[in-house]
Design a protein around this motif. Structure first.
Motif, PDB file in Angstrom:
ATOM      1  N   SER A 138       2.970  -2.591 -11.509  1.00  0.00           N
ATOM      2  CA  SER A 138       2.606  -4.044 -10.390  1.00  0.00           C
ATOM      3  C   SER A 138       1.167  -3.419  -9.281  1.00  0.00           C
ATOM      4  O   SER A 138       0.850  -4.063  -8.411  1.00  0.00           O
ATOM      5  CB  SER A 138       3.463  -3.598  -8.898  1.00  0.00           C
ATOM      6  N   VAL A 139       0.618  -2.445  -9.394  1.00  0.00           N
ATOM      7  CA  VAL A 139      -0.396  -1.490  -8.917  1.00  0.00           C
ATOM      8  C   VAL A 139      -1.648  -2.477  -9.392  1.00  0.00           C
ATOM      9  O   VAL A 139      -1.949  -3.151 -10.845  1.00  0.00           O
ATOM     10  CB  VAL A 139      -0.845  -0.220  -9.231  1.00  0.00           C
ATOM     11  N   ALA A 185       9.895  -0.629  -4.668  1.00  0.00           N
ATOM     12  CA  ALA A 185       9.148  -1.299  -4.085  1.00  0.00           C
ATOM     13  C   ALA A 185       8.087  -1.554  -4.878  1.00  0.00           C
ATOM     14  O   ALA A 185       8.107  -1.049  -5.925  1.00  0.00           O
ATOM     15  CB  ALA A 185       8.803  -0.453  -2.837  1.00  0.00           C
ATOM     16  N   ASP A 186       7.552  -2.837  -4.824  1.00  0.00           N
ATOM     17  CA  ASP A 186       6.069  -3.146  -5.632  1.00  0.00           C
ATOM     18  C   ASP A 186       5.113  -2.945  -4.716  1.00  0.00           C
ATOM     19  O   ASP A 186       3.930  -3.158  -3.506  1.00  0.00           O
ATOM     20  CB  ASP A 186       5.269  -5.028  -5.429  1.00  0.00           C
ATOM     21  N   VAL A 221       0.511  -1.198  -0.210  1.00  0.00           N
ATOM     22  CA  VAL A 221       0.157  -0.043   0.186  1.00  0.00           C
ATOM     23  C   VAL A 221       0.899   1.543  -0.197  1.00  0.00           C
ATOM     24  O   VAL A 221       1.715   1.368   0.813  1.00  0.00           O
ATOM     25  CB  VAL A 221      -0.853  -0.257   1.468  1.00  0.00           C
ATOM     26  N   LEU A 222       0.555   2.068  -1.255  1.00  0.00           N
ATOM     27  CA  LEU A 222       1.736   3.140  -1.148  1.00  0.00           C
ATOM     28  C   LEU A 222       1.078   4.645   0.184  1.00  0.00           C
ATOM     29  O   LEU A 222       0.177   5.058  -0.154  1.00  0.00           O
ATOM     30  CB  LEU A 222       1.539   3.874  -2.835  1.00  0.00           C
ATOM     31  N   GLY A 281       0.258  -6.764   5.971  1.00  0.00           N
ATOM     32  CA  GLY A 281       0.943  -6.225   4.615  1.00  0.00           C
ATOM     33  C   GLY A 281       2.330  -5.605   4.836  1.00  0.00           C
ATOM     34  O   GLY A 281       2.125  -5.932   5.224  1.00  0.00           O
ATOM     35  N   CYS A 282       1.934  -4.694   3.591  1.00  0.00           N
ATOM     36  CA  CYS A 282       3.248  -3.575   3.425  1.00  0.00           C
ATOM     37  C   CYS A 282       3.070  -2.081   3.227  1.00  0.00           C
ATOM     38  O   CYS A 282       2.344  -1.873   2.434  1.00  0.00           O
ATOM     39  CB  CYS A 282       4.650  -4.332   2.509  1.00  0.00           C
ATOM     40  N   VAL A 283       3.459  -1.473   4.090  1.00  0.00           N
ATOM     41  CA  VAL A 283       3.696  -0.002   4.112  1.00  0.00           C
ATOM     42  C   VAL A 283       5.028   0.593   2.718  1.00  0.00           C
ATOM     43  O   VAL A 283       5.613   0.014   2.970  1.00  0.00           O
ATOM     44  CB  VAL A 283       3.518   0.707   4.662  1.00  0.00           C
ATOM     45  N   VAL A 284       4.537   1.083   1.785  1.00  0.00           N
ATOM     46  CA  VAL A 284       5.568   2.095   0.764  1.00  0.00           C
ATOM     47  C   VAL A 284       5.232   3.092   1.037  1.00  0.00           C
ATOM     48  O   VAL A 284       5.110   3.837   0.019  1.00  0.00           O
ATOM     49  CB  VAL A 284       5.327   1.177  -0.803  1.00  0.00           C
ATOM     50  N   LEU A 285       6.396   3.307   1.950  1.00  0.00           N
ATOM     51  CA  LEU A 285       6.566   4.723   2.214  1.00  0.00           C
ATOM     52  C   LEU A 285       6.779   5.478   1.274  1.00  0.00           C
ATOM     53  O   LEU A 285       8.566   5.260   1.510  1.00  0.00           O
ATOM     54  CB  LEU A 285       7.032   5.228   3.963  1.00  0.00           C
TER      55      LEU A 285
END
Length: 166
Positions: free
Chosen positions: A96-97, A72-73, A31-32, A54-58
């Protein structure tokens, strides 16, 4: 005139549990997080992935997607239609979105179709909500080929929406 809004813990909890049911593991994988923590949308971008695996894409801001250095994905983006329209025009939505959430402005018929032309985009949501309701109040998944102006959708569980006049 700015307004102060108190966001209560139970509101955030309700939002996150609802969002977990709408956006699955694949969407929460990256998640962006491009929104200032001073804005309520950051609650969704940061805590949804952190609370549910999930993963935070900061990033400092969403325009970092214009850089080829995004390694990052990113699987889910939240933004306004005008920003996403520009990123789409420049072909800068990462491959990747899978999901794009649109909020904060009226959504045109054309933008979801432009997003769906990218084979990786599987879901486009029109979301609406004032801060008083903790990020989102209503949601609508815009299906591919939608011919009408996308509605703001139905209330999220635990909330109500009222039409008060024409």
């Amino acid at each position: 005139r700015p307004k102060g809004v108190a966001v209560e813990h139970h509101s955030i909890s309700a939002l996150l549990h609802w969002a977990k049911d709408i956006w699955g593991d694949q969407e929460r994988a990256g998640v962006l997080a491009s929104t200032s923590i001073c804005f309520d949308l950051s609650v969704f971008e940061i805590f949804l992935p952190l609370c549910f695996g999930g993963c935070v894409v900061l990033v400092e801001n969403i325009f970092e997607l214009l850089s080829a250095k995004m390694d990052a994905d990113v699987t889910l983006i939240n933004s306004t239609p005008s920003v996403i329209a520009e990123l789409t025009r420049l072909d800068k939505i990462p491959a990747s979105v899978k999901t794009v959430n649109l909020a904060g402005e009226k959504l045109s018929r054309e933008l979801p179709e432009a997003l769906y032309k990218s084979k990786n985009i599987q879901n486009v949501y029109n979301l609406y909500g004032p801060s008083e309701d903790t990020v989102y109040s209503t949601f609508y998944r815009v299906p591919p080929g939608e011919l009408r102006l996308p509605p703001i959708g139905r209330p999220i569980p635990g909330t109500s929406a009222f039409i008060l006049d024409q």
